[in-house]
Scaffold this active site. Structure first.
Site, PDB file in Angstrom:
ATOM      1  N   ASP A 153       0.832  -1.145   0.028  1.00 23.90           N
ATOM      2  CA  ASP A 153       0.004  -0.103   0.151  1.00 23.90           C
ATOM      3  C   ASP A 153       0.711   1.443  -0.029  1.00 23.90           C
ATOM      4  O   ASP A 153       2.255   1.372  -0.028  1.00 23.90           O
ATOM      5  CB  ASP A 153      -0.983  -0.080   1.074  1.00 23.90           C
ATOM      6  CG  ASP A 153      -2.405   0.411   0.736  1.00 23.90           C
ATOM      7  OD1 ASP A 153      -2.498   1.319  -0.350  1.00 23.90           O
ATOM      8  OD2 ASP A 153      -3.356  -0.066   1.603  1.00 23.90           O
ATOM      9  N   GLU A 186      -0.730   1.645  -5.188  1.00 25.25           N
ATOM     10  CA  GLU A 186      -0.316   2.866  -4.972  1.00 25.25           C
ATOM     11  C   GLU A 186      -1.563   3.831  -5.608  1.00 25.25           C
ATOM     12  O   GLU A 186      -1.185   5.230  -5.596  1.00 25.25           O
ATOM     13  CB  GLU A 186       0.770   3.046  -5.988  1.00 25.25           C
ATOM     14  CG  GLU A 186       1.561   4.427  -6.039  1.00 25.25           C
ATOM     15  CD  GLU A 186       0.931   5.011  -7.003  1.00 25.25           C
ATOM     16  OE1 GLU A 186       1.385   6.398  -7.223  1.00 25.25           O
ATOM     17  OE2 GLU A 186       0.196   4.395  -7.987  1.00 25.25           O
ATOM     18  N   TRP A 187      -2.740   3.173  -5.764  1.00 21.23           N
ATOM     19  CA  TRP A 187      -3.727   4.068  -6.263  1.00 21.23           C
ATOM     20  C   TRP A 187      -3.887   4.726  -7.559  1.00 21.23           C
ATOM     21  O   TRP A 187      -4.751   5.411  -7.739  1.00 21.23           O
ATOM     22  CB  TRP A 187      -4.289   5.025  -5.189  1.00 21.23           C
ATOM     23  CG  TRP A 187      -4.157   4.472  -3.688  1.00 21.23           C
ATOM     24  CD1 TRP A 187      -4.218   3.007  -3.213  1.00 21.23           C
ATOM     25  CD2 TRP A 187      -3.661   5.160  -2.588  1.00 21.23           C
ATOM     26  NE1 TRP A 187      -4.025   3.303  -1.945  1.00 21.23           N
ATOM     27  CE2 TRP A 187      -3.310   4.409  -1.372  1.00 21.23           C
ATOM     28  CE3 TRP A 187      -3.279   6.593  -2.543  1.00 21.23           C
ATOM     29  CZ2 TRP A 187      -3.039   4.696  -0.340  1.00 21.23           C
ATOM     30  CZ3 TRP A 187      -2.903   7.017  -1.159  1.00 21.23           C
ATOM     31  CH2 TRP A 187      -2.638   6.309  -0.108  1.00 21.23           C
ATOM     32  N   GLY A 188      -2.716   4.687  -8.267  1.00 19.60           N
ATOM     33  CA  GLY A 188      -2.490   5.234  -9.574  1.00 19.60           C
ATOM     34  C   GLY A 188      -2.469   6.828  -9.262  1.00 19.60           C
ATOM     35  O   GLY A 188      -2.335   7.532 -10.287  1.00 19.60           O
ATOM     36  N   ASN A 190       0.673   8.101  -9.069  1.00 15.78           N
ATOM     37  CA  ASN A 190       1.731   8.405  -9.564  1.00 15.78           C
ATOM     38  C   ASN A 190       1.760   7.699 -11.073  1.00 15.78           C
ATOM     39  O   ASN A 190       3.088   7.319 -11.713  1.00 15.78           O
ATOM     40  CB  ASN A 190       2.886   8.149  -8.819  1.00 15.78           C
ATOM     41  CG  ASN A 190       3.119   9.177  -7.717  1.00 15.78           C
ATOM     42  OD1 ASN A 190       3.471  10.197  -7.659  1.00 15.78           O
ATOM     43  ND2 ASN A 190       2.504   8.412  -6.536  1.00 15.78           N
ATOM     44  N   ASP A 208      -9.821   3.558  -3.853  1.00 15.72           N
ATOM     45  CA  ASP A 208     -10.534   2.453  -3.391  1.00 15.72           C
ATOM     46  C   ASP A 208     -12.018   2.127  -3.842  1.00 15.72           C
ATOM     47  O   ASP A 208     -12.741   3.112  -3.866  1.00 15.72           O
ATOM     48  CB  ASP A 208     -10.629   2.209  -1.653  1.00 15.72           C
ATOM     49  CG  ASP A 208      -9.259   1.851  -1.424  1.00 15.72           C
ATOM     50  OD1 ASP A 208      -8.280   1.829  -1.817  1.00 15.72           O
ATOM     51  OD2 ASP A 208      -9.066   2.029   0.045  1.00 15.72           O
TER      52      ASP A 208
END
Length: 416
Positions: A153, A186-188, A190, A208
């Site tokens: 995460d 990394e949730w997109g 970067n 999420d």
């Protein structure tokens, strides 16, 4: 006069340029198709224990999920205890008193693989011990325990370079010597799809998910809807492929949406060649949930070895037409109804003569190829006539639902 000292250099060295040391690589062969399994977070959050993980492992076997391809059983946040005097992370002694190695042995005995969770930052998203500064120690510990999958995460990551942080953990996992699937969470933020193909086996492309198909996602105070995530993930198809997948987050099937919405959610993840990571309570499933997540024909669309993420070809009045090229010349054809009302459609196959210029360079060629049409969500009626693309097809798609077909080229029946 100063004397010059002559140093003899072996010819084998002087005659050859110095070779660059080979950099560590991620483990290959673990993600030829998108990963399938289960994760604890969507249903249980931080309320996990070794008892719960064993219960879900038993259910995965009893429900036939392992036979269907769901092989990873993944613990998310909150398994962590403290680090020992040497800096090695330990499990929470209250909730995992038998230790992780014992749990891994149990999961492996069931024919599955065990996954674990950590964070590139100083703390996990739930405030537990992060891996920052202990990457190689944590990788060694996971290998000792028999871990097969790491979800990594991105909380508490202020002033940390994402590309460096994820590459560091990739190298640590490789150095530890045990093949471990590396799932980058990394949730997109970067744009990992632009640089992570050599770093991770999959990377999150969105924030999420929550168990809402559309509308206001603030049911839990956070999270994104299924449709909003589809819209974010769809344009990234050129970055996905065997060994490196776009990850639009875990599945919410069985967590409170309607059956139609669950079916559409599952189908679109398969059309997008997304990881199929279940997030419901496997020990308390309805027949409708079972029918969705165990549909092997639909799973085969996701797991197709060609490894191409589906193409959203056309959208009209909130009705979307998707195509996904498959191995052997087949195509998956999906109609997504984003509205709440049923839509009756007349499908003229000649409207869909397309070439996938962006990824596969394959063409549907309905003008010269006749395909048989198999409905993957409806059992064929007895004595029903075979459906082909020679004629138009009428279909009614319920609100917040899909129609899904597998198109297979018919053999050439011309006389030799």
């Amino acid at each position: 006069m100063a004397l010059l000292t002559m140093v003899s250099v072996p010819a084998s060295i002087s005659a050859q340029p110095q070779q660059r040391q080979r950099q560590p690589q991620k483990w290959e062969g673990l993600a030829d198709t998108p990963q399938m399994g289960w994760n604890s977070w969507n249903k249980f959050g931080g309320n996990i224990s070794e008892e719960l993980i064993r219960q879900q492992a038993d259910a995965m076997v009893e429900e036939g999920l392992v036979d269907a391809g769901y092989i990873y059983l993944n613990m998310d946040d909150c398994w962590h205890g403290e680090r020992d005097a040497d800096g090695f992370v330990q499990p929470d002694p209250k909730t995992f008193p038998s230790g992780i190695a014992s749990l891994a042995d149990y999961v492996h005995s069931k024919g599955m693989k065990l996954g674990i969770y950590s964070d590139a930052g100083r703390k996990t998203c739930a405030g537990r011990t992060g891996s920052f500064g202990h990457e190689y120690q944590d990788a060694i510990q996971y290998a000792r325990w028999g871990i097969d999958y790491l979800k990594y995460d991105w909380c508490s990551s202020e002033n940390i370079n994402p590309r460096g942080a994820y590459t560091l953990m990739r190298d640590a996992l490789r150095a530890a010597g045990r093949p471990i699937f590396f799932s980058m969470c990394e949730w997109g933020s970067n744009k990992p799809w632009e640089w992570a193909a050599e770093v991770g086996h999959s990377w999150r492309t969105t924030g999420d998910i929550t168990a809402r198909f559309t509308g206001d996602p603030r049911q839990r105070g956070w999270g994104q809807t299924v449709l909003s995530i589809i819209d974010q993930n769809a344009p990234l198809r050129k970055y996905a492929g065997p060994g490196h997948w776009n990850d639009p987050d875990m599945l919410e099937v069985g967590n409170g949406m309607s059956v139609n919405e669950d079916r559409a959610h599952f189908t679109m993840w398969c059309m997008m060649a997304a990881p199929l990571i279940l997030g419901n309570d496997l020990s308390k499933m309805t027949e409708e949930t079972r029918a969705i997540i165990l549909n092997k024909d639909v799973i085969a669309i996701d797991q197709d070895k060609l490894g191409v993420q589906g193409l959203r070809y056309k959208s009209e009045n909130e009705i979307e037409y998707w195509f996904k090229p498959l191995e052997g010349g087949d195509w998956a054809f999906c109609i997504l109804n984003r509205t709440e009302e049923p839509a009756t459609l007349d499908i003229d196959w000649q409207d869909f003569n397309l070439t996938d210029d962006e990824v596969s360079n394959l063409s549907t060629s309905f003008d010269r190829i006749t395909y048989s049409v198999k409905d993957l969500w409806k059992a064929p009626a007895k004595k029903a006539k075979a459906v082909t693309t020679k004629k138009n097809m009428s279909v009614t798609v319920p609100g917040h639902d899909v129609a899904l077909y597998r198109l297979t080229p018919q053999a050439d029946k011309k006389k030799k």
